[in-house]
Scaffold this active site. Structure first.
Site, mmCIF file in Angstrom:
data_model
loop_
_atom_site.group_PDB
_atom_site.id
_atom_site.type_symbol
_atom_site.label_atom_id
_atom_site.label_comp_id
_atom_site.label_asym_id
_atom_site.label_seq_id
_atom_site.Cartn_x
_atom_site.Cartn_y
_atom_site.Cartn_z
ATOM 1 N N GLU A 53 1.318 -1.636 -0.173
ATOM 2 C CA GLU A 53 -0.164 -0.038 -0.381
ATOM 3 C C GLU A 53 0.846 1.006 0.080
ATOM 4 O O GLU A 53 2.432 1.358 0.645
ATOM 5 C CB GLU A 53 -1.037 -0.195 1.286
ATOM 6 C CG GLU A 53 -2.104 1.026 1.298
ATOM 7 C CD GLU A 53 -2.652 1.146 2.774
ATOM 8 O OE1 GLU A 53 -3.418 1.722 2.212
ATOM 9 O OE2 GLU A 53 -2.556 0.514 3.541
ATOM 10 N N LYS A 128 -10.179 1.935 -2.061
ATOM 11 C CA LYS A 128 -10.320 1.390 -0.726
ATOM 12 C C LYS A 128 -11.377 1.751 -0.712
ATOM 13 O O LYS A 128 -12.249 2.583 -0.029
ATOM 14 C CB LYS A 128 -9.386 2.318 -0.291
ATOM 15 C CG LYS A 128 -9.505 1.673 1.303
ATOM 16 C CD LYS A 128 -7.572 2.462 1.801
ATOM 17 C CE LYS A 128 -7.607 1.590 3.605
ATOM 18 N NZ LYS A 128 -6.168 2.725 4.430
ATOM 19 N N CYS A 169 -5.928 -3.108 2.905
ATOM 20 C CA CYS A 169 -5.518 -3.146 4.468
ATOM 21 C C CYS A 169 -6.854 -2.665 4.782
ATOM 22 O O CYS A 169 -7.252 -4.025 5.755
ATOM 23 C CB CYS A 169 -4.761 -0.846 4.305
ATOM 24 S SG CYS A 169 -4.155 -1.063 5.971
#
Length: 291
Positions: A53, A128, A169
């Protein structure tokens, strides 16, 4: 679903845990190239490579807009073109970590993973979905929503080997994305990630193994290396977990490449032994079934 429809053959994967995230975007990209070239020399049969990331920019809310790029395959930005060339050069599927993305129509910024096939074609991207907004007492306070906007969809990639899902994440804390990809026939979930040194020791391994066992898929978490000179200290410990919840490869804290082989027989045998996919009761929890 039979294993042949999930993963067509054994494939080797490489997770590149590098110390990118410096203020020099091109230096970060070149460092990624150096590590990918090293991976292909060490394991020439590698078919899938994952980057961390925010590998090409500082992981800081006040820097995302400065480093953002428009993702347009017809007019490739710096990072898109660079990663496309790497995927094509080494004939790999490349999950290009994440980069800050600018949507020119809305002026919104996203934390976006870009995925390339062996010909260097940008085949999909994942924005995301769940933003990292936390306040941990005596720990860390971080609010991605100060700059970033959340994505609006789940992402499942179709390749010649089968399908895999992508999250980023904080997305891994929400089991629904992995469940959706698994129900679409994914053999793996891949999460470019950057857990910190507070939540990492508590939840990193737990979440990776939980998503794997919940869905009987491989799970890959690729983290930046820990850099104590940067403003954000990543946990490291990039990891590959098999569908049984067994850790098959794990990095330490520093720069490292980890390798693993994904085996369709592991998926098939465990699903036969513990047939969760046939036993789920969506008639009971019908609200979960809505998608």
């Amino acid at each position: 679903m039979s294993a042949s429809k999930i993963l067509s053959q054994k494939i080797k994967v490489a997770l590149v845990q590098l110390s990118g995230s410096s203020p020099d975007k091109m230096a970060n990209l070149q460092r990624a190239a150096t590590f990918i070239e090293r991976a292909m020399k060490e394991q020439p049969d590698t078919k899938l490579v994952v980057l961390p990331e925010c590998f090409n920019s500082p992981y800081s809310t006040d820097q995302f807009r400065k480093y953002s790029e428009v993702i347009n395959p017809k007019e490739p930005s710096t990072s898109v073109q660079f990663l496309s060339n790497l995927a094509n050069k080494f004939k790999i599927i490349l999950v290009g970590g994440t980069i800050p993305e600018l949507d020119p129509k809305t002026d919104k910024i996203y934390n976006t993973s870009i995925i390339f096939n062996e010909d260097g074609k940008l085949i999909d991207k994942h924005r995301k979905v769940h933003l990292f907004d936390v306040d941990i007492p005596n720990g860390i306070s971080f609010h991605e929503s100060e700059t970033l906007s959340p994505g609006e969809k789940s992402t499942t990639i179709d390749t010649k080997y089968g399908k895999f899902g992508v999250g980023i994440c904080y997305d891994m804390r929400f089991p629904e994305l992995a469940m959706l990809s698994a129900r679409k026939g994914a053999f793996a979930m891949i999460y470019p990630s950057a857990f910190n040194t507070v939540t990492g020791p508590l939840h990193w391994h737990l979440l990776a193994r939980s998503r794997a066992v919940d869905n009987q898929v491989y799970v890959m978490l690729c983290s930046p290396a820990r850099n104590l000179q940067s403003s954000y200290h990543a946990y490291g410990h990039s990891i590959v977990v098999d569908p049984r919840g067994k850790i098959v490869a794990e990095a330490g804290e520093g720069e490292e490449i980890i390798y693993a082989e994904l085996d369709p027989e592991v998926i098939e045998s465990f699903r036969q032994a513990v047939p969760l996919t046939k036993q789920r009761r969506f008639d009971v929890y019908s609200d979960v079934n809505a998608h």
